[in-house]
Every structure is written in structure tokens, then in C-alpha cells.
Design an enzyme around this catalytic site. Structure first.
Site: not given
Length: 296
Positions: A32-33, A66, A124, A176, A204, A207
Site C-alpha cells: 500500500t505504499w 505511508y 520499519h 521485510q 518490498y 517490481l
């Protein structure tokens, strides 16, 4: 109770804890970033997450960072009446990770998400607050039932070893990190170490943020051969089984357009053959020396 995986859905299992049973998660979830930043209509972002949930991408990752909490609000709206179907991950800023600050930050996240608990709560990135304080807060939140598991994000192998040495550090559920075909640094030291520990990885930006990897001739040729998109090749590559045949990497791409959501979900069932993997290794070789951890 998180929605069970369909029988043909490749998954990654988080081990049982003293409080929680083992849980199987889809190899591809939803990021959802940049949601909640008015880059797309709010209703489209909400519907995308709901559609992804329908298609089996039950893990949804977000963070207080975010859109300054706006992405968490999008997730909360998307999960209205469907909370039990999803595995929700959020993250706390390092400067909010002290004993009392982390508890307060989690409460704010829960309010924005309109839920009573998080399935997974992550630090984070490493900060100045002692890890002992953060884990003490996380364990307090666990005792209260406000988080079910905890973990970290953007920790390199030395930081993971330091975490393991802290009381409660051995109960870290995931790390993560940035991982995609053009950023393979974790394969040198971090990923092997985590595999030795039985610790899954969340990837994360799988892509590559729409980068050159999607246009590379080898990626496009392999995509054409399988009748899929280059993005699906990248997702299948990132979530490919480990050398022992087990899957331990979960990719969390973001998508808003329904066609992209469908493509991400379909990529879970794309199995790249050894020849294709060898071609990708040749085009994007893993590092021979340990590089600094990539972070975006």
C-alpha cells in the site's frame, strides 16, 4: 481467522508461537505504499485491495509512514466487514519505537485501520531506540492481544544477529527488505542466514518500481515464452522456491488497476523453469561480495 489459502495457491508458512498457531500466507500479498496520497481515486484503491482479497492475496502490508497514516485508513475501509479474511501488517517509525511510544503508535494505527489487532507489527527500520525497549513494547502489545506477531524491516544480517541477542529477538516473525531481480544483495549473506534460522522474508518493491528490469530483453523474452507479462516474471522470480524446495519469500507489490491486481494474483501460480531462472541469473547476476543493504 485468516482466510485459508486455496489448494493451488503457493504459500509461505509463519511458524507457530506460544500464542498463535502456524499460519500459511500467500506468496504474493498486497502493498500500500503511496496509497492515500491522491495519486488515484480513493475508491479505486479501496476496491483494488478488496479485489485482491477476493483473488487470494490475503496479506495486506501498510505502515504509519505511508501517507502519514492515510494508507492505513484505506486498508481499514477496504476491510470493513472482512477483517477476519485478511492478514494485516503495519509498521512503526523507529523514533516511535520506545516502550510507551510504540504502544501509542500501535493504538493510532489500530484506530486508522478500524481494527482491534494487527496480525504482524514491524519496526520499519533500525533506529536509535534500544531494541530491548521496542521488543518490550511489542511483547506488551502481544499480551494485550493488539498484535499477534512482530518483526522488523530493513535489517541487514549484522542487525539481525544483534536482534537475536536481545530477549524476545528470537521471536521475530519476518524481516521485510527490498528485493527484486535488479537488487539481489540479500542473497549474499542475509537471505542464507534467515533461511538457516527458518525466518521468512518479505520482499518490498518486487517490481523494481517499474524500472529497467521490466524492459530487459531476457525478461521480455521469458514473459513471451510463458504468455505472461514481464511484471509477472519478476514476481514469480522473487517468490521462487528456496534451494530446499520450500517457499520463504513473500512479495508485496502494490496495484490499483483491476488488471494489475489480477496479474499479480495470477503470478502466484507461475513456475519458472530452471532454464529461465538460469537466463535471469546470467542477465542479473547475484553479487559475489556482500553489498550494503538496499533501501528505498
Amino acid at each position: 481467522m485468516v482466510k485459508p489459502l486455496a489448494p493451488d495457491t503457493p504459500g509461505v508458512t509463519l511458524s507457530a508461537t506460544a500464542r498463535e498457531p502456524a499460519v500459511a500466507l500467500p506468496a504474493i500479498g498486497q502493498g500500500t505504499w503511496h496509497m492515500g496520497e491522491n495519486r488515484a481515486p480513493r475508491r479505486d484503491e479501496v476496491h483494488a485491495l478488496q479485489y485482491g482479497l477476493d483473488l487470494g492475496m490475503t496479506l495486506i502490508d501498510t505502515a504509519e509512514m505511508y501517507a502519514d497514516g492515510g494508507a492505513e485508513e484505506i486498508v481499514g475501509e477496504a476491510l470493513h466487514g472482512r477483517r477476519d479474511e485478511a492478514f494485516v501488517v503495519s509498521k512503526v517509525y523507529p523514533w516511535n519505537a520506545g516502550r510507551q511510544d510504540a504502544i501509542a503508535a500501535c493504538e493510532r494505527s489500530l484506530q486508522r485501520l478500524n481494527t482491534g489487532y494487527l496480525d504482524l507489527y514491524l519496526l520499519h527500520w533500525p533506529g536509535r531506540v534500544p531494541l530491548e525497549e521496542t521488543l518490550e513494547a511489542f511483547e506488551h502489545l502481544q499480551t494485550q492481544g493488539k498484535i499477534r506477531r512482530y518483526g522488523v524491516s530493513n535489517f541487514d544480517v549484522d542487525e539481525m544477529r544483534a536482534l537475536q541477542a536481545v530477549p524476545g529477538g528470537d521471536r521475530c516473525a519476518v524481516n521485510q527488505v527490498l528485493y527484486h531481480l535488479g537488487s539481489r544483495g540479500i542473497e549474499h549473506s542475509l537471505l542464507p542466514w534467515q533461511r538457516d534460522q527458518g525466518l521468512p522474508t518479505m520482499a518490498y518493491c518486487p517490481l523494481a518500481q517499474g524500472g529497467r528490469e521490466l524492459e530487459h530483453p531476457e525478461v521480455r523474452a521469458i514473459a513471451d515464452a510463458f504468455g505472461v507479462s514481464p511484471a509477472q516474471v519478476l514476481l514469480a522470480w522473487a517468490t521462487r522456491p528456496a534451494p530446499d524446495g520450500q517457499r520463504d519469500v513473500i512479495a508485496i507489490p502494490k496495484a490499483v488497476q483491476p488488471a494489475h491486481v489480477e496479474a499479480n494474483a495470477a503470478a502466484m501460480r507461475l513456475a519458472l523453469d530452471d532454464a529461465s531462472l538460469a537466463r535471469l541469473d546470467a542477465a542479473f547476476p547475484a553479487p559475489s561480495r556482500k553489498p550494503p543493504l538496499d533501501i528505498v
